[in-house]
Enzyme design. Structure first.
Site, PDB file in Angstrom:
ATOM      1  N   CYS B  86     -46.450-189.676  67.837  1.00 51.82           N
ATOM      2  CA  CYS B  86     -46.471-190.416  66.570  1.00 51.82           C
ATOM      3  C   CYS B  86     -45.421-191.534  66.562  1.00 51.82           C
ATOM      4  CB  CYS B  86     -46.306-189.435  65.405  1.00 51.82           C
ATOM      5  SG  CYS B  86     -46.735-190.170  63.826  1.00 51.82           S
ATOM      6  N   HIS B 203     -50.033-184.834  66.307  1.00 50.25           N
ATOM      7  CA  HIS B 203     -48.825-184.017  66.502  1.00 50.25           C
ATOM      8  C   HIS B 203     -49.146-182.684  67.182  1.00 50.25           C
ATOM      9  CE1 HIS B 203     -45.849-186.258  64.033  1.00 50.25           C
ATOM     10  NE2 HIS B 203     -46.931-186.725  63.428  1.00 50.25           N
ATOM     11  N   GLU B 205     -47.130-180.581  68.372  1.00 51.67           N
ATOM     12  CA  GLU B 205     -46.130-179.555  67.992  1.00 51.67           C
ATOM     13  C   GLU B 205     -46.478-178.892  66.657  1.00 51.67           C
ATOM     14  OE1 GLU B 205     -45.807-182.665  67.507  1.00 51.67           O
ATOM     15  OE2 GLU B 205     -44.668-183.075  65.689  1.00 51.67           O
TER      16      GLU B 205
END
Lengths: 82, 233
Positions: B86, B203, B205
């Site tokens: 990002c 994302h 994560e």
């Protein structure tokens, strides 16, 4: 010395923010508005630098930092001389 | 094998990224502060999501000038693995390690939602655990994710197989609707020509545990671990 630098998206790049402003103006009845391009203005105060050196570093600063040359173009003018 | 997660003022996915690597995947992971000059011998640098320097000037632009990023640039040019997520992707673009630039999303909205990604290139250090054309479900959260590149450069990007992910629907079909932010060629993730640097807007994560709704993001981290393991890193 005071310098004004104008950064805006290149004509070949779509400007959705400018389009949104244009649509708002048309909604308000400003039918003569054909296009809007949005940009950024920077005012730099330079000190202890000659006119020639200023003319050299202003495009350098604009190209390296203030504008992203992939999508943006810039123009500048010296507003006040020392 | 050691991971480094860079922290800029305004990073906000730094702890999430560290958590996935350290607690979920049991990897040695440390934070790297943007003012440092030392990468502490990490094998992979991750630039996390967030709003570095408040996204002032342009997203990722000020962060690209920080002292540590000059080290990251050198590390990348020597073949070191660098992943930008990002805002980290935006930093890599501003740094010139990846080609192109980000424009505001086509609908002028901050988009925070799950999206589907089609894996376009599974032969990278970041996607080797994925199958060709596999569809991943990973969330995005950004305002400036509308990828742009001039026509001559996009030709080069495609020719070099640099597109890693494209926004698609759940079946892997591309469409204007699936391309939520208006990115050129539906590009969601990109690698450099050499293959050791990748940026992605979604994302991973935030999607590395079933509890969070998807663990497809783990594929990216597992791929890096697998790749570094084979290299003996």
């Amino acid at each position: 010395m005071k310098v004004r630098i104008l950064v805006s998206l290149k004509n070949s790049v779509l400007d959705p923010q400018g389009q949104a402003v244009k649509n708002a103006l048309l909604t308000l009845g400003y039918d003569s508005v054909k296009d809007v391009r949005q940009g950024k203005v920077f005012e730099l105060e330079l000190e202890g630098i000659s006119h020639d050196d200023a003319e050299r570093i202003i495009p350098e600063i604009s190209d390296k930092v203030l504008a992203n040359p992939i999508i943006e173009k810039f123009s500048w003018q010296i507003l006040e001389k020392d | 094998m050691k991971f480094g997660v860079v922290i800029f003022p305004g990073s906000n996915c730094d702890y999430d990224t560290l958590y996935v690597l350290k607690d979920v995947l049991k990897q040695k992971t440390l934070f790297l502060w943007h003012k440092e000059h030392d990468l502490k011998n990490v094998d992979c640098v991750i630039l996390p999501g967030g709003f570095s320097y408040g996204d002032y000037l342009r997203s990722g632009s000020i962060a690209a000038f920080s002292p540590l990023m000059q080290e990251v640039k050198e590390f990348a040019l020597k073949g070191g693995l660098v992943l930008g997520i990002c805002n980290g992707f935006q930093v890599l673009l501003e740094l010139g390690l990846l080609p192109g630039a980000m424009l505001r999303n086509k609908n002028l909205k901050f988009l925070c939602q799950f999206v589907h990604l089609r894996v376009e290139n599974e032969a990278t250090p970041f996607t080797n655990k994925a199958k060709k054309s596999q569809v991943l479900r990973i969330p995005i959260a950004h305002y400036d994710g509308n990828f742009f590149s001039p026509p001559d450069k996009i030709h080069e990007i495609k020719k070099n197989n640099q597109v890693v992910f494209r926004y698609s629907d759940a079946k892997g079909q591309l469409s204007e609707d699936a391309n939520v932010n208006g990115s050129l060629e539906s590009i969601a993730g990109l690698r450099n020509k050499e293959g050791n640097v990748m940026g992605m807007m979604p994302h991973p994560e935030r999607a590395s545990e079933v509890l969070l709704g998807s663990e497809d993001g783990r594929i990216i981290f597992d791929s890096i671990i697998h790749w570094l393991g084979n290299r003996g890193g």
